[in-house]
Design an enzyme around this catalytic site. Structure first.
Site, PDB file in Angstrom:
ATOM      1  N   CYS A   8       0.818  -1.227   0.000  1.00  0.00           N
ATOM      2  CA  CYS A   8       0.000   0.000   0.000  1.00  0.00           C
ATOM      3  C   CYS A   8       0.845   1.268   0.000  1.00  0.00           C
ATOM      4  O   CYS A   8       0.341   2.353  -0.285  1.00  0.00           O
ATOM      5  CB  CYS A   8      -0.934  -0.010   1.202  1.00  0.00           C
ATOM      6  SG  CYS A   8      -2.035  -1.425   1.160  1.00  0.00           S
TER       7      CYS A   8
ATOM      8  N   ASN B 272     -10.098  -0.399  -0.750  1.00  0.00           N
ATOM      9  CA  ASN B 272      -8.638  -0.308  -0.681  1.00  0.00           C
ATOM     10  C   ASN B 272      -8.058  -0.904  -1.967  1.00  0.00           C
ATOM     11  O   ASN B 272      -8.076  -2.122  -2.165  1.00  0.00           O
ATOM     12  CB  ASN B 272      -8.166  -1.088   0.550  1.00  0.00           C
ATOM     13  CG  ASN B 272      -6.658  -1.029   0.748  1.00  0.00           C
ATOM     14  OD1 ASN B 272      -5.918  -0.585  -0.122  1.00  0.00           O
ATOM     15  ND2 ASN B 272      -6.207  -1.494   1.899  1.00  0.00           N
TER      16      ASN B 272
ATOM     17  N   HIS C 130      -3.590   7.033   2.369  1.00  0.00           N
ATOM     18  CA  HIS C 130      -3.943   5.709   1.844  1.00  0.00           C
ATOM     19  C   HIS C 130      -5.325   5.318   2.367  1.00  0.00           C
ATOM     20  O   HIS C 130      -5.640   5.550   3.545  1.00  0.00           O
ATOM     21  CB  HIS C 130      -2.886   4.690   2.303  1.00  0.00           C
ATOM     22  CG  HIS C 130      -3.270   3.280   2.021  1.00  0.00           C
ATOM     23  ND1 HIS C 130      -3.658   2.866   0.766  1.00  0.00           N
ATOM     24  CD2 HIS C 130      -3.369   2.191   2.839  1.00  0.00           C
ATOM     25  CE1 HIS C 130      -3.966   1.575   0.818  1.00  0.00           C
ATOM     26  NE2 HIS C 130      -3.800   1.146   2.061  1.00  0.00           N
TER      27      HIS C 130
HETATM   28  O1  UT7 Z   1      -3.969  -1.418   3.429  1.00  0.00           O
HETATM   29  C1  UT7 Z   1      -2.939  -2.151   3.972  1.00  0.00           C
HETATM   30  C2  UT7 Z   1      -2.989  -2.248   5.436  1.00  0.00           C
HETATM   31  N1  UT7 Z   1      -4.250  -2.777   5.895  1.00  0.00           N
HETATM   32  C3  UT7 Z   1      -4.933  -2.098   6.794  1.00  0.00           C
HETATM   33  O2  UT7 Z   1      -4.569  -1.011   7.153  1.00  0.00           O
HETATM   34  C4  UT7 Z   1      -6.155  -2.785   7.363  1.00  0.00           C
HETATM   35  C5  UT7 Z   1      -6.176  -2.599   8.830  1.00  0.00           C
HETATM   36  N2  UT7 Z   1      -7.257  -3.337   9.514  1.00  0.00           N
HETATM   37  C6  UT7 Z   1      -8.552  -3.013   9.388  1.00  0.00           C
HETATM   38  O3  UT7 Z   1      -8.935  -2.141   8.635  1.00  0.00           O
HETATM   39  C7  UT7 Z   1      -9.502  -3.720  10.311  1.00  0.00           C
HETATM   40  O4  UT7 Z   1      -8.783  -4.461  11.252  1.00  0.00           O
HETATM   41  C8  UT7 Z   1     -10.523  -4.671   9.602  1.00  0.00           C
HETATM   42  C9  UT7 Z   1     -11.528  -3.842   8.805  1.00  0.00           C
HETATM   43  C10 UT7 Z   1      -9.791  -5.644   8.711  1.00  0.00           C
HETATM   44  C11 UT7 Z   1     -11.319  -5.458  10.627  1.00  0.00           C
HETATM   45  O5  UT7 Z   1     -11.945  -4.580  11.537  1.00  0.00           O
HETATM   46  P1  UT7 Z   1     -11.757  -4.739  13.118  1.00  0.00           P
HETATM   47  O6  UT7 Z   1     -12.572  -3.689  13.731  1.00  0.00           O
HETATM   48  O7  UT7 Z   1     -10.279  -4.740  13.420  1.00  0.00           O
HETATM   49  O8  UT7 Z   1     -12.409  -6.141  13.383  1.00  0.00           O
HETATM   50  P2  UT7 Z   1     -11.779  -7.453  14.060  1.00  0.00           P
HETATM   51  O9  UT7 Z   1     -10.887  -8.150  13.104  1.00  0.00           O
HETATM   52  O10 UT7 Z   1     -11.249  -7.100  15.414  1.00  0.00           O
HETATM   53  O11 UT7 Z   1     -13.088  -8.326  14.263  1.00  0.00           O
HETATM   54  C12 UT7 Z   1     -14.177  -7.908  15.118  1.00  0.00           C
HETATM   55  C13 UT7 Z   1     -15.339  -8.855  14.941  1.00  0.00           C
HETATM   56  C14 UT7 Z   1     -14.929 -10.327  14.989  1.00  0.00           C
HETATM   57  O12 UT7 Z   1     -15.978 -11.053  15.616  1.00  0.00           O
HETATM   58  P3  UT7 Z   1     -15.862 -11.495  17.156  1.00  0.00           P
HETATM   59  O13 UT7 Z   1     -14.626 -12.347  17.251  1.00  0.00           O
HETATM   60  O14 UT7 Z   1     -15.737 -10.204  17.923  1.00  0.00           O
HETATM   61  O15 UT7 Z   1     -17.134 -12.245  17.381  1.00  0.00           O
HETATM   62  C15 UT7 Z   1     -14.873 -10.727  13.534  1.00  0.00           C
HETATM   63  O16 UT7 Z   1     -15.085 -12.089  13.329  1.00  0.00           O
HETATM   64  O17 UT7 Z   1     -15.934  -8.661  13.646  1.00  0.00           O
HETATM   65  C16 UT7 Z   1     -15.998  -9.908  12.954  1.00  0.00           C
HETATM   66  N3  UT7 Z   1     -15.862  -9.658  11.533  1.00  0.00           N
HETATM   67  C17 UT7 Z   1     -16.897  -9.390  10.715  1.00  0.00           C
HETATM   68  N4  UT7 Z   1     -18.232  -9.295  10.940  1.00  0.00           N
HETATM   69  C18 UT7 Z   1     -19.022  -9.004   9.894  1.00  0.00           C
HETATM   70  C19 UT7 Z   1     -14.709  -9.627  10.809  1.00  0.00           C
HETATM   71  N5  UT7 Z   1     -15.000  -9.345   9.522  1.00  0.00           N
HETATM   72  C20 UT7 Z   1     -16.350  -9.198   9.440  1.00  0.00           C
HETATM   73  C21 UT7 Z   1     -17.231  -8.901   8.394  1.00  0.00           C
HETATM   74  N6  UT7 Z   1     -18.557  -8.806   8.659  1.00  0.00           N
HETATM   75  N7  UT7 Z   1     -16.806  -8.682   7.124  1.00  0.00           N
END
Ligand code: UT7
Length: 332
Positions: free
Chosen positions: A116, A286, A256
């Site tokens: 990225c 993204n 980004h």
């Molecule tokens: O561009 C290159 C670098 N990349 C980035 O900068 C990305 C950085 N990370 C992010 O943007 C975020 O971490 C994500 C958008 C990928 C995920 O968001 P988050 O707020 O960090 O969610 P999480 O991974 O902590 O998951 C929270 C909950 C989990 O459920 P439980 O364990 O709390 O029951 C996940 O299973 O959300 C769940 N979850 C979803 N629910 C509905 C994860 N993905 C989804 C989804 N829909 N698509």
């Protein structure tokens, strides 16, 4: 001695026609529009359909647009650098293929792999060729066909990424405009959190690697999120500090587009209000190396000569960086 600066003198972009909405994703994985919108800011993303079309197809469209807009002769282009992690093929470089498609018959060309942060790494590199006086017209492309390495059964990654490419033309100027300063960093220990396991020399493609889904993006989202927030904000603050720039001096933050929450945190730390933050994550998601040039493409008409832009990125590697640009032209 008068310093030569590399000025951005043209911008082009291309996004595919097919729109993959949050609603359609709801039919593919266990997710919903409300979760995606509130956790990322993304509403839809573009997907490149069509057999045999890769990143060079989108990159060439973006470069062709620059050629048409600025009326340069493609034979005058000295160098094309393409930032991408989804090259058409491992070799030759996607930049080579773009050069061929746009008729840049006198250019040399190569790719940069910095995920990225790829576009800003390539922008700094391209600027050095101009600043040294050895090259007059350099094209920098950032683009990715992320749909080619995304597992559409993995809800944690498939909702984020999209396809697209943007490009800029760099030319020399002795005015105090253009690429003014840049800071870049990398940390290979971050590979554990964001990578693609197979398809390289460590794990070449095999039936086993395909069956084990190793040719898709692997991301530990919340870990990457924490590093992204800290490092993107820190490096942007650093470039402002060392150039005596205050929040009110910055006309636009060009961040980004990985997650709206990361963008908001960076802007907040830099003292930049939301109306001065470029944002198009809601419509493209993204696009990895494509996000920053696509922002410049979308906002080109609003930019004025002399505007101070801070470009900031964080991505796989880890890689991150910040570039201070003084915008070089007004658009009619
Ligand atoms: O561009 C290159 C670098 N990349 C980035 O900068 C990305 C950085 N990370 C992010 O943007 C975020 O971490 C994500 C958008 C990928 C995920 O968001 P988050 O707020 O960090 O969610 P999480 O991974 O902590 O998951 C929270 C909950 C989990 O459920 P439980 O364990 O709390 O029951 C996940 O299973 O959300 C769940 N979850 C979803 N629910 C509905 C994860 N993905 C989804 C989804 N829909 N698509």
């Amino acid at each position: 001695m008068t310093r030569i600066h590399a000025a951005i003198t043209g911008v082009g972009g291309y996004v595919p026609d097919y729109i993959l909405t949050n609603k359609e994703l709801e039919t593919m994985v266990d997710t919903n529009d409300e979760w995606i919108t509130s956790r990322t800011g993304i509403k839809e993303r573009r997907i490149l359909k069509g057999e045999g079309l890769g990143t060079s197809y989108m990159g060439a469209k973006a470069v062709q647009q620059i050629i048409d807009k600025t009326k340069i002769d493609p034979a005058e282009i000295d160098l094309i650098i393409c930032a991408t992690v989804t090259p058409d093929m491992p070799f030759p470089a996607t930049a080579n293929l773009i050069a061929e498609q746009v008729g840049a018959v006198n250019a040399f060309s190569y790719d940069i792999s910095a995920a990225c942060s790829g576009f800003i790494y390539a922008l700094t590199t391209g600027a050095k060729f101009i600043e040294s006086g050895t090259h007059k017209k350099v094209i920098v492309v950032g683009g990715d066909k992320m749909s080619s390495i995304i597992n559409y059964k993995d809800r944690t990654t498939c909702i984020i990424f999209g396809d697209g490419a943007g490009a800029v033309l760099l030319e020399s100027t002795t005015e105090e405009i253009g690429i003014m300063d840049s800071i870049h960093r990398s940390d290979g220990s971050g590979a554990a959190y964001l990578h693609m396991k197979a398809g390289g020399s460590r794990i070449p493609a095999s039936i086993e690697s395909v069956t084990a889904n190793q040719h898709f993006v692997f991301q530990e989202g919340s870990a990457v999120f924490k590093f992204a927030v800290t490092n993107m904000a820190d490096i942007s603050a650093k470039i402002m500090e060392r150039n005596n720039l205050k929040g009110e001096d910055i006309t636009w933050l060009v961040p980004h587009q990985a997650n709206k929450r990361i963008i908001d945190a960076t802007a907040n730390r830099m003292g930049i209000t939301e109306d001065r933050v470029m944002m198009n994550i809601e419509k493209y998601g993204n696009t990895t190396a494509g996000t920053i040039p696509l922002l410049l493409w979308d906002y080109e008409k609003q930019l004025k000569k002399g505007d101070n832009l801070i470009l900031a990125a964080f991505g796989g590697g880890f890689t991150w960086g910040s570039v201070w640009v003084k915008w070089a032209y007004n658009t009619q």
